[in-house]
Design an enzyme around this catalytic site. Structure first.
Site, PDB file in Angstrom:
ATOM      1  N   LYS A   1     -12.178  34.924  88.002  1.00  0.00           N
ATOM      2  CA  LYS A   1     -12.157  36.266  87.648  1.00  0.00           C
ATOM      3  C   LYS A   1     -10.808  36.833  87.702  1.00  0.00           C
ATOM      4  O   LYS A   1      -9.894  36.493  88.717  1.00  0.00           O
ATOM      5  CB  LYS A   1     -13.029  37.460  88.787  1.00  0.00           C
ATOM      6  CG  LYS A   1     -13.501  38.653  87.822  1.00  0.00           C
ATOM      7  CD  LYS A   1     -14.739  38.298  87.082  1.00  0.00           C
ATOM      8  CE  LYS A   1     -15.444  39.775  86.256  1.00  0.00           C
ATOM      9  NZ  LYS A   1     -16.538  39.489  85.762  1.00  0.00           N
TER      10      LYS A   1
ATOM     11  N   GLY B   1     -26.927  53.566  83.873  1.00  0.00           N
ATOM     12  CA  GLY B   1     -25.736  53.101  83.240  1.00  0.00           C
ATOM     13  C   GLY B   1     -26.388  52.981  81.913  1.00  0.00           C
ATOM     14  O   GLY B   1     -26.776  51.912  81.331  1.00  0.00           O
TER      15      GLY B   1
ATOM     16  N   GLY C   1     -24.442  52.082  79.207  1.00  0.00           N
ATOM     17  CA  GLY C   1     -23.152  51.417  78.385  1.00  0.00           C
ATOM     18  C   GLY C   1     -23.532  50.662  77.621  1.00  0.00           C
ATOM     19  O   GLY C   1     -24.497  50.723  76.871  1.00  0.00           O
TER      20      GLY C   1
ATOM     21  N   VAL D   1     -24.318  47.135  77.865  1.00  0.00           N
ATOM     22  CA  VAL D   1     -25.301  46.378  78.251  1.00  0.00           C
ATOM     23  C   VAL D   1     -26.693  47.365  78.212  1.00  0.00           C
ATOM     24  O   VAL D   1     -27.667  46.974  77.833  1.00  0.00           O
ATOM     25  CB  VAL D   1     -25.291  45.722  79.359  1.00  0.00           C
ATOM     26  CG1 VAL D   1     -26.470  44.726  79.611  1.00  0.00           C
ATOM     27  CG2 VAL D   1     -23.879  44.616  79.346  1.00  0.00           C
TER      28      VAL D   1
END
Ligand code: NAD
Length: 363
Positions: A80, A180, A182, A184
């Site tokens: 990452k 959330g 967003g 996804v």
């Protein structure tokens, strides 16, 4: 923070710091484990309060990628990157190209892609300097935004959880509390709405909540979403949402969402099991985007599994998350262990067998 001690304890291979004052780039790349193949994971851009917060995040996220790739059956390792900056103010072509040059210097040990705070546009800039980047826009031969594939995988895995808890995988009439809305979360909400599920949603960004009306969703505050009485709680915002404060307040039978690193600490997986809540391990459930990327050519050729982006093949593999979740639930029930532990066992067995195979000398 004792970085090397931490890396040794959890099996990290490498942590690289990148600094380019001319473009303002401050970044870190963590490579956790490359037993299965080159490390792949997103580049997150975030205005961390301090250096330690950025290091902690990049290390935690990189390790989760090893588990995610292994659980998805991919020949990829875990890594990452974090870019320490504000995505609203600090982005520039120069910054991403400088970052691309650092990735080139890593020689393909780490392949980047988009994440929270970065977009396919940023990946395009990176690709000017290195081939070790995926998630390019579709017109450039890439697989594009991974979020729809991630949402598809979460939805399929959620259905496997429903089958295990209620005996049928239909989500019709099930009440899902979604945190959330967003990239996804909104795509997942559309799948659930199509199934006839009832939705309650929360988001800190009022603009994200505009989608709620067309989904017939009720809206509650981000503070209240964890205590909504529902069948399934779907965390699709940021990590560490399952903790000492929230777990006692949950009023659901299943936790299944897209957010990375949902458990604040490993012991919170046990705490959910003790409360009789079925937890779909995050890195298994949200592996759809990574699976989709693994079907993207160029940067991933070295893994030997990629022949060119094939949306149909990618989708079939993403749908396989259903079967993986079924196997994990079965393993947990057989062993009398929490699902989080069962998933880790599955992954660690695959890594151990790959390490054994690699003992064989090949010229
Ligand atoms: P996003 O930034 O598009 O969406 C996150 C949403 O959560 C935003 O609308 C944000 O306003 C909201 N949010 C932030 N804090 C909140 C809070 N405290 N309460 C309620 N809402 C809050 O990100 P995304 O791409 O949809 O990813 C969502 C999660 O899934 C992240 O944890 C990400 O790491 C993980 N994930 C994403 C992908 C992918 O393909 N995009 C793949 C795997 C995992």
């Amino acid at each position: 923070m004792k970085i090397i001690d931490y890396m040794e304890r959890y099996g990290y291979e490498q942590l690289t710091f990148c600094s380019d004052p001319a473009s303002g780039l401050r970044a870190m790349v963590a490579i956790h484990d490359t037993t299965l193949g080159p490390a792949l994971g997103g580049a997150r851009m975030f205005p961390y309060p301090d250096e330690e917060a950025a290091i902690t995040d990049v290390l935690r996220l990189a390790r989760a990628m090893t588990y995610k790739a292994a659980a998805a059956g991919l020949n990829l390792g875990g890594g990452k990157a974090v870019i320490w900056g504000d995505p609203a103010k600090d982005k520039s072509e120069a910054l991403f190209r400088a970052f691309g040059r650092y990735l080139e210097a890593l020689g393909g040990r780490y392949i980047t892609t988009e994440d929270v705070g970065t977009t396919t546009r940023d990946m395009e800039w990176i690709s000017a300097e290195t081939a070790h980047v995926t998630g390019l826009p579709v017109p450039l031969g890439g697989s594009g935004d991974p979020s729809p594939a991630t949402a598809m995988g979460v939805w399929r895995g959620m259905k496997a959880c429903a089958a295990a808890v209620w005996g049928a995988d239909s989500l019709k009439g099930r009440h899902v509390a979604l945190m959330g809305l967003g990239k996804v979360g909104a795509a997942l909400a559309r799948h659930l709405h199509g199934d006839g599920a009832r939705l309650t949603v929360a988001d800190v960004n009022p603009a994200a909540l505009k989608a709620a009306a067309s989904l017939g969703a009720s809206v509650v505050s981000p503070q209240d979403i964890t205590s909504v009485e529902c069948d399934i709680f779907a965390p699709c915002a940021l990590g560490a949402v399952l903790n000492d404060d929230t777990i006692p307040r949950l009023k659901c039978r299943v936790v299944a969402g897209a957010a990375n690193n949902q458990l604040a600490e490993e012991r919170h997986g046990d705490a959910l099991a003790q409360r009789g809540i079925l937890y779909a391990p995050d890195y298994v459930l949200n592996g759809g985007g990574l699976i989709n990327l693994s079907f993207e050519p160029e940067a991933l050729k070295s893994t030997g599994v990629v022949t060119g982006y094939n949306a149909e093949a990618a989708r079939a593999k993403v749908e396989g998350i259903y079967g993986t979740i079924e196997r994990i639930i079965a393993l947990a029930r057989e062993g009398g262990i929490p699902t989080a532990q069962a998933a880790d066992k599955l992954v660690e067995a695959r890594l151990a067998s790959a390490r054994r195979v690699r003992r064989l000398y090949l010229e």
